[in-house]
Design an enzyme around this catalytic site. Structure first.
Site, PDB file in Angstrom:
ATOM      1  N   CYS A   2       0.721  -1.465   0.078  1.00  0.00           N
ATOM      2  CA  CYS A   2       0.131  -0.012   0.061  1.00  0.00           C
ATOM      3  C   CYS A   2       0.857   1.161  -0.112  1.00  0.00           C
ATOM      4  O   CYS A   2       1.856   1.287   0.358  1.00  0.00           O
ATOM      5  CB  CYS A   2      -0.809  -0.028   1.259  1.00  0.00           C
ATOM      6  SG  CYS A   2      -1.890  -1.477   1.611  1.00  0.00           S
ATOM      7  N   GLY A  28      -0.828   0.741  -4.967  1.00  0.00           N
ATOM      8  CA  GLY A  28      -1.885  -0.008  -4.657  1.00  0.00           C
ATOM      9  C   GLY A  28      -3.104   0.598  -5.530  1.00  0.00           C
ATOM     10  O   GLY A  28      -3.266   1.705  -5.661  1.00  0.00           O
ATOM     11  N   ASN A 102       0.623   0.605   5.828  1.00  0.00           N
ATOM     12  CA  ASN A 102       1.341  -0.005   5.039  1.00  0.00           C
ATOM     13  C   ASN A 102       2.256  -1.207   5.631  1.00  0.00           C
ATOM     14  O   ASN A 102       3.034  -0.849   6.407  1.00  0.00           O
ATOM     15  CB  ASN A 102       2.174   0.814   4.058  1.00  0.00           C
ATOM     16  CG  ASN A 102       3.207   0.037   3.239  1.00  0.00           C
ATOM     17  OD1 ASN A 102       4.109   0.789   2.571  1.00  0.00           O
ATOM     18  ND2 ASN A 102       2.840  -0.869   2.831  1.00  0.00           N
ATOM     19  N   GLY A 103       1.898  -2.285   5.055  1.00  0.00           N
ATOM     20  CA  GLY A 103       2.782  -3.477   5.788  1.00  0.00           C
ATOM     21  C   GLY A 103       1.498  -4.718   6.181  1.00  0.00           C
ATOM     22  O   GLY A 103       0.327  -4.476   5.768  1.00  0.00           O
ATOM     23  N   TYR A 243      11.498  -4.167  -7.251  1.00  0.00           N
ATOM     24  CA  TYR A 243      10.370  -4.069  -8.084  1.00  0.00           C
ATOM     25  C   TYR A 243       9.035  -3.012  -7.715  1.00  0.00           C
ATOM     26  O   TYR A 243       8.693  -2.124  -8.336  1.00  0.00           O
ATOM     27  CB  TYR A 243       9.487  -5.506  -7.726  1.00  0.00           C
ATOM     28  CG  TYR A 243       8.036  -5.437  -8.479  1.00  0.00           C
ATOM     29  CD1 TYR A 243       7.677  -5.290  -9.836  1.00  0.00           C
ATOM     30  CD2 TYR A 243       7.017  -5.388  -7.562  1.00  0.00           C
ATOM     31  CE1 TYR A 243       6.538  -5.370 -10.381  1.00  0.00           C
ATOM     32  CE2 TYR A 243       5.795  -5.196  -8.197  1.00  0.00           C
ATOM     33  CZ  TYR A 243       5.505  -5.234  -9.490  1.00  0.00           C
ATOM     34  OH  TYR A 243       4.274  -5.335  -9.953  1.00  0.00           O
ATOM     35  N   CYS A 437      12.023 -13.453   0.972  1.00  0.00           N
ATOM     36  CA  CYS A 437      11.536 -14.078  -0.255  1.00  0.00           C
ATOM     37  C   CYS A 437      12.523 -14.926  -1.289  1.00  0.00           C
ATOM     38  O   CYS A 437      11.985 -15.728  -1.762  1.00  0.00           O
ATOM     39  CB  CYS A 437      10.642 -12.850  -1.160  1.00  0.00           C
ATOM     40  SG  CYS A 437      11.961 -11.784  -1.439  1.00  0.00           S
TER      41      CYS A 437
END
Ligand code: AMP
Length: 449
Positions: A2, A28, A102-103, A243, A437
């Site tokens: 977000c 978002g 955000n998170g 990204y 990740c």
């Protein structure tokens, strides 16, 4: 993921937040909202879709006040419905309070169950609402103390903005997963996920909200406090560089565009190949492809053109022309690709389906050889801290070697950056990134999905 933005002390607070949300649209596209405070009450408007479609002149006129916060949502927890749009506003024993988050919280389900057992009634399925209930539960303490206490209870990633009738509060979790920066224009303070939001309304960058910092703006000015939790290491999300963030933003003190060019150069140095041209998968692969081409001494070409008007939901017209998929978004320039050995640079492979379609598209356009270069290591583990990733089973790199993935996507070669190459830049003293990740090395305990 977000985007959040807040403004304190401006007669045009809502308009400035609106501009900020416009700049943060990439973080978002599912829903957006603005809440304003005028000293007496909080007003709010939320809608589904893009910022430009939600806020008309009429809506903006109904958002008066000298302080405001806003949010653009990209669902990672909770469904795509209006009640999950933020800012989330409540009116409780101590007055009004709005939150923009955000998170992702990793213990939200457990906390929610406990709160519900104690009588709390939730209005959304978002993890962010947990904060509001924790804060409302101890009205005898100051708002600052209740926010600090709520932050002790939650685990995971949170860059937060709170709005009261006459105050704004910014909080960043002690790990610092998500960015949050402070800017100033005259006497007006601005807080935003990324610096590109400050640029749009001419605010100058002051500094980042530090991991673990709580900052309050009210009539008395700006005051900073620290959360008592001191994790052994920080966990700035490296995927913001790869990204997520906009290339014109400075994130964690570095320009994102330059970081991505650096990734491309590193790819060309460590994973070279004989080729005629370098093309990006637009837009995410562009800076890394520029870096690759510069380092390899090869021409950079836009061999794929992106249609920028494709929304997230597209109604496919009829059965016979279904499954447009990538074709709707990207189209090859045949004259550039025909009979060429092509290096194709993209930022990541998640499920592998996009990449496979792109390789097929380039082959049909006449490319002689296709060498995929990915400006990140293989994505093997889901993110629990705010990036929308599928389950581990769906991540192609979790079950396929690089050779197998290369075969699946149909390329002549495929190379990724290694973990070491990802951190080609100098880290500042004490700086630490979250790269879970790629490694599965989660900074906090998680239940792997
Ligand atoms: P896939 O087809 O699942 O392999 O998708 C790969 C593409 O998705 C790449 O072109 C990436 O730029 C893009 N991508 C990577 N992470 C995300 C994300 N969290 N949300 C949306 N797109 C992403």
């Amino acid at each position: 993921m977000c985007g959040i933005v807040g403004v304190y002390n401006s007669e045009e607070a809502a308009n400035l937040v609106y501009l900020g949300l416009y700049a943060l649209q990439h973080r978002g596209q599912e829903s957006a909202g603005i809440a304003t405070g005028d000293g007496k009450q909080i007003r709010q408007f939320r809608g589904m879709g893009l910022v430009a479609d939600i806020f008309s002149e009429d809506v903006m006129k109904k958002l008066p006040g000298h302080c405001a916060i806003g949010h653009t949502r990209y669902a990672t927890s909770g469904e795509t419905v209006l009640c999950n749009a933020q800012p989330f506003v409540m009116n409780y024993a101590k007055g009004w309070l709005a939150i923009a988050h955000n998170g992702n919280l990793t213990n939200a389900t457990k906390l929610r169950k406990e709160l519900e057992a104690g009588g709390s009634i939730f209005q959304s399925s978002m993890d962010s609402e947990v904060f509001m209930h924790l804060i409302a539960n101890e009205p005898e303490r100051s708002l600052k103390d209740r926010i600090i206490s709520a932050c002790q209870d939650v685990e995971g990633a949170y860059s937060l903005l709170f709005l009261g009738e006459d105050l704004m509060i910014a909080v960043r979790d002690p790990y610092g997963w998500r960015p949050l920066v402070i800017g100033k224009k005259g006497d007006t303070y601005v807080v935003a996920s990324e610096t590109c939001a400050l640029d749009l309304f001419g605010a100058t960058f002051e500094r980042a909200v530090e991991p673990g910092e709580v900052i309050i703006w009210n009539k008395e000015g700006m005051k900073s406090y620290m959360l008592p939790t001191k994790p052994a290491r920080r966990a700035q999300c490296v995927f913001e560089y790869i990204y997520f963030a906009r290339p014109d933003s400075d994130v964690f003190g570095r320009n994102v565009y330059q970081m991505r060019v650096g990734y491309g150069k590193e790819l060309a140095k460590k994973h070279p190949t004989k080729a005629d041209i370098v093309i990006p998968v637009p837009d995410s692969g562009v800076p890394a492809a520029i870096g690759y081409a510069a380092e390899a001494g090869l021409p950079f070409q836009m061999g794929l053109i992106r249609n920028h008007y494709v929304g997230r939901t597209f109604i496919e017209p009829q059965q016979s022309i279904r499954n447009f998929g990538v074709k709707l978004k990207l189209n090859p320039v045949r004259e550039i690709l025909k009979d060429k050995r092509v290096v194709v640079v993209d930022d990541s492979i998640v499920r592998g389906t996009t990449c496979k379609k792109i390789v097929g598209m380039l082959r049909r356009a006449g490319a002689k050889e296709i060498h995929m270069r990915i400006s990140a290591p293989p994505t093997k583990w889901p993110c629990y801290y705010g990036i929308d990733t599928p389950t581990r089973e769906e991540l192609i790199a979790a079950s396929h070697s690089i050779e197998e993935t290369c075969k699946f996507i149909g390329a002549d070669s495929l190379e990724y950056l290694t973990e070491d190459e990802l951190f080609w830049f100098d880290k500042k003293p004490g700086e630490w990134f979250c790269d879970a990740c790629f490694t599965g090395n989660y900074p906090t305990p998680v239940d792997i999905k």
